[in-house]
Design a protein around this motif. Structure first.
Motif, mmCIF file in Angstrom:
data_model
loop_
_atom_site.group_PDB
_atom_site.id
_atom_site.type_symbol
_atom_site.label_atom_id
_atom_site.label_comp_id
_atom_site.label_asym_id
_atom_site.label_seq_id
_atom_site.Cartn_x
_atom_site.Cartn_y
_atom_site.Cartn_z
ATOM 1 N N ALA A 62 0.836 -1.211 0.129
ATOM 2 C CA ALA A 62 0.007 0.047 -0.048
ATOM 3 C C ALA A 62 0.852 1.436 -0.140
ATOM 4 C CB ALA A 62 -0.968 -0.093 1.280
ATOM 5 N N VAL A 63 1.915 1.154 0.658
ATOM 6 C CA VAL A 63 2.997 2.212 0.867
ATOM 7 C C VAL A 63 3.472 2.589 -0.667
ATOM 8 C CG1 VAL A 63 5.494 2.987 1.362
ATOM 9 C CG2 VAL A 63 3.557 2.192 3.049
ATOM 10 N N GLU A 64 3.914 1.451 -1.216
ATOM 11 C CA GLU A 64 4.647 1.452 -2.715
ATOM 12 C C GLU A 64 3.647 1.770 -3.759
ATOM 13 O OE1 GLU A 64 7.600 1.991 -2.609
ATOM 14 O OE2 GLU A 64 8.376 1.020 -0.853
ATOM 15 N N ALA A 65 2.249 1.474 -3.583
ATOM 16 C CA ALA A 65 1.510 1.811 -4.723
ATOM 17 C C ALA A 65 0.711 3.023 -4.273
ATOM 18 C CB ALA A 65 0.395 0.722 -4.785
ATOM 19 N N ASN A 66 1.156 4.028 -3.185
ATOM 20 C CA ASN A 66 0.746 5.264 -3.040
ATOM 21 C C ASN A 66 -0.995 5.228 -2.462
ATOM 22 O OD1 ASN A 66 1.132 7.946 -2.734
ATOM 23 N ND2 ASN A 66 0.557 8.597 -4.520
ATOM 24 N N ASN A 67 -1.385 4.136 -1.828
ATOM 25 C CA ASN A 67 -2.497 4.062 -1.419
ATOM 26 C C ASN A 67 -3.044 4.524 -0.204
ATOM 27 O OD1 ASN A 67 -3.682 2.828 -3.854
ATOM 28 N ND2 ASN A 67 -3.241 0.832 -3.162
ATOM 29 N N LEU A 68 -2.013 4.736 0.591
ATOM 30 C CA LEU A 68 -2.119 5.289 1.827
ATOM 31 C C LEU A 68 -2.216 6.813 2.265
ATOM 32 C CD1 LEU A 68 0.286 2.974 4.073
ATOM 33 C CD2 LEU A 68 -2.171 2.671 3.609
ATOM 34 N N SER A 69 -3.045 6.886 3.313
ATOM 35 C CA SER A 69 -3.159 8.540 3.633
ATOM 36 C C SER A 69 -1.863 8.858 4.158
ATOM 37 C CB SER A 69 -4.152 8.555 4.724
ATOM 38 O OG SER A 69 -5.428 8.049 4.157
ATOM 39 N N PRO A 70 -1.579 10.282 4.449
ATOM 40 C CA PRO A 70 -0.265 10.600 4.947
ATOM 41 C C PRO A 70 -0.214 9.703 6.255
ATOM 42 C CG PRO A 70 -1.290 12.443 4.086
ATOM 43 C CD PRO A 70 -2.408 11.212 3.781
ATOM 44 N N TRP A 71 1.132 9.309 6.595
ATOM 45 C CA TRP A 71 1.293 8.442 7.844
ATOM 46 C C TRP A 71 2.548 8.987 8.304
ATOM 47 C CZ3 TRP A 71 5.688 5.197 7.230
ATOM 48 C CH2 TRP A 71 6.280 4.834 5.931
ATOM 49 N N ARG A 72 2.759 9.123 9.764
ATOM 50 C CA ARG A 72 3.683 9.792 10.431
ATOM 51 C C ARG A 72 4.883 8.595 10.940
ATOM 52 N NH1 ARG A 72 2.299 13.683 14.789
ATOM 53 N NH2 ARG A 72 4.451 14.321 14.390
ATOM 54 N N ARG A 73 4.415 7.353 11.039
ATOM 55 C CA ARG A 73 5.310 6.424 11.455
ATOM 56 C C ARG A 73 4.794 5.098 11.111
ATOM 57 N NH1 ARG A 73 5.343 5.655 17.873
ATOM 58 N NH2 ARG A 73 3.071 4.899 18.068
ATOM 59 N N ILE A 74 5.764 3.969 11.057
ATOM 60 C CA ILE A 74 5.293 2.481 10.633
ATOM 61 C C ILE A 74 4.371 1.912 11.572
ATOM 62 C CG2 ILE A 74 7.482 2.449 9.143
ATOM 63 C CD1 ILE A 74 8.436 0.427 11.124
ATOM 64 N N PRO A 75 3.515 0.987 11.312
ATOM 65 C CA PRO A 75 2.755 0.425 12.212
ATOM 66 C C PRO A 75 3.660 -0.295 13.257
ATOM 67 C CG PRO A 75 1.885 -0.281 10.175
ATOM 68 C CD PRO A 75 3.502 0.629 9.954
ATOM 69 N N GLU A 76 3.381 -0.382 14.539
ATOM 70 C CA GLU A 76 4.236 -1.059 15.454
ATOM 71 C C GLU A 76 4.507 -2.587 15.310
ATOM 72 O OE1 GLU A 76 3.063 0.613 19.183
ATOM 73 O OE2 GLU A 76 4.587 -0.500 20.535
ATOM 74 N N GLU A 77 3.529 -3.178 14.793
ATOM 75 C CA GLU A 77 3.775 -4.484 14.383
ATOM 76 C C GLU A 77 4.397 -4.950 13.254
ATOM 77 O OE1 GLU A 77 0.905 -2.926 14.404
ATOM 78 O OE2 GLU A 77 -0.201 -3.464 12.712
ATOM 79 N N CYS A 78 4.954 -3.939 12.655
ATOM 80 C CA CYS A 78 5.748 -4.038 11.318
ATOM 81 C C CYS A 78 7.305 -3.752 11.726
ATOM 82 C CB CYS A 78 5.061 -3.478 10.322
ATOM 83 S SG CYS A 78 3.484 -4.041 9.892
#
Lengths: 268, 268
Positions: A62-78
């Motif tokens: 989703a990051v690489e396909a530009n599908n996400l809304s602006p995000w400030r940090r990576i998900p903790e579980e990742c």
């Protein structure tokens, strides 16, 4: 894993009810139960690992396909997933592939040779790697701290991304003019130049950094404006390499642009 | 695996040299050697599987990040990878995520409510799934055969992509006008309408298909022109969902567009 302990206790009591059985068969039964519980625990752990792997791979897509809304940090579980990717072979594979694809395209372009054929490179996570910094800051889990990051930038020790260096050399040798278009501030011009030269980059035509009036613009707006200016000056921007979609989208988009992988941070 | 056979033979001869040993120790040694060779073979296989997994994941990322030159079919070594992805949970995870992200965005948009707020959906691999067709044609390994694919289209039995259906319903209920913009030909208008309605889609505002003069255009050009016309008619295209970058790039690009996963085929 109290759930499994409960199962072991339950099944142990169950086995106790059959105490008329021989000693050997009881030991066998108890061993089987313990093994069963241990195996189930291992299986559950494997399932959880697989689940996290699937979820984080999906997030990275989703990051690489530009599908996400602006995000400030990576998900903790990742965190471990991103760490494994960035420090393992996955990141290198992806970097090599995008560099090779860009090379194939660059060789296919017919240049006019009038000094107006341009390839744009972003700097951070495109030519220079800040992985040593992010390794110390949770691979993108920590909220970005511009003061700490500036301290890192001012050391001038960011290594080159080797596959990008290969592409850079090829693009230059084909006769493109190279423009470096970075979100770094104008006050980092000297240290950025020093760092780039130290790791082998050379002969760029322009290094464009954010002036004070650009500082409040999004990267998308700032970089689009700089590309618009280049087009107005008669340049043909034929290729563009960057790790952020804000390096590549907006106005004056190039025919082919190349998105380098970066699951650690997002710049709007 | 003649390499392992050689090792087994070599080590067997080696063990034979120690024939003054007892019968039991020879059997033990031979068993160990065979086990060693078998374990090595298993390890080598696991390494190869991991390598293919890494390479094909990297290829899929390049597809989704729009880094590849036009491609006609999936890499042969990735057939099983693509099959596992499409028929397993990976594809579902990715579809759900893009639908959820689009939903979050759709709810955040302020609509003017003048009937000019539009969300565009592509059809194939966006609202309708052709997976049953591609499962019969190597998941993208076979070169696209338009005659065979048309036969499939004309059956009108493509299932809905559930996560897209959820988004579709949400977008409608929020008050967007829905335009379906598909690369399918105008002669498939009736069967496409039939198929869409049969699986639950309803109340779209327009269904735009390729007229005879559009047939030779790339999807990128054709879809850009159709979006341009909509803008000229006063529509505001606020969201766009498609599985191909040619659904989303070009001119009249929307503020947010949503790239659904599709590692099976590429449409320029």
């Amino acid at each position: 894993m109290s759930f499994f302990n409960d199962i072991v206790i339950f099944l142990s009591l169950f086995s106790f009810a059959f105490s008329q059985e021989t000693f050997n068969s009881k030991i066998f039964l108890k061993t089987s139960i313990t093994e069963y519980a241990e195996n189930s625990e291992i299986q559950l752990k494997e399932c959880l690992i697989e689940e996290v792997q699937l979820q984080c791979t999906s997030w990275r897509f989703a990051v690489e396909a530009n599908n996400l809304s602006p995000w400030r940090r990576i998900p903790e579980e990742c965190v471990n997933y991103v760490k494994d990717y960035m420090t393992g072979r996955g990141y290198q594979f992806d970097l090599d592939r995008v560099s090779n694809e860009a090379g194939v395209y660059a060789r296919s372009v017919e240049l006019r040779g009038d000094g107006k054929d341009v390839w744009i490179f972003d700097v951070d996570e495109t030519l220079l790697s800040n992985l040593p910094y992010y390794a110390e800051h949770g691979y993108g889990l920590e909220i970005f701290d511009s003061l700490k990051f500036d301290e890192w930038v001012e050391k001038g020790i960011a290594p080159a991304i080797k596959s990008s260096f290969k592409l850079y050399e090829e693009v230059l040798s084909l006769g493109f003019k190279v423009t470096l278009l970075t979100g770094r501030s104008e006050r980092h011009r000297n240290i950025t130049t020093y760092n780039l030269i130290k790791v082998g980059f050379h002969d760029w035509d322009k290094l464009i950094l954010r002036s004070s009036e650009d500082l409040k613009k999004t990267a998308l707006v700032y970089k689009s404006q700089k590309r618009n200016e280049m087009i107005e000056e008669g340049y043909r921007i034929l290729g563009n390499s960057g790790d952020q979609w804000s390096d590549l989208l907006g106005s004056s988009i190039t025919d082919r642009s190349f998105k380098l992988p970066n699951p650690m941070y997002y710049i709007p």
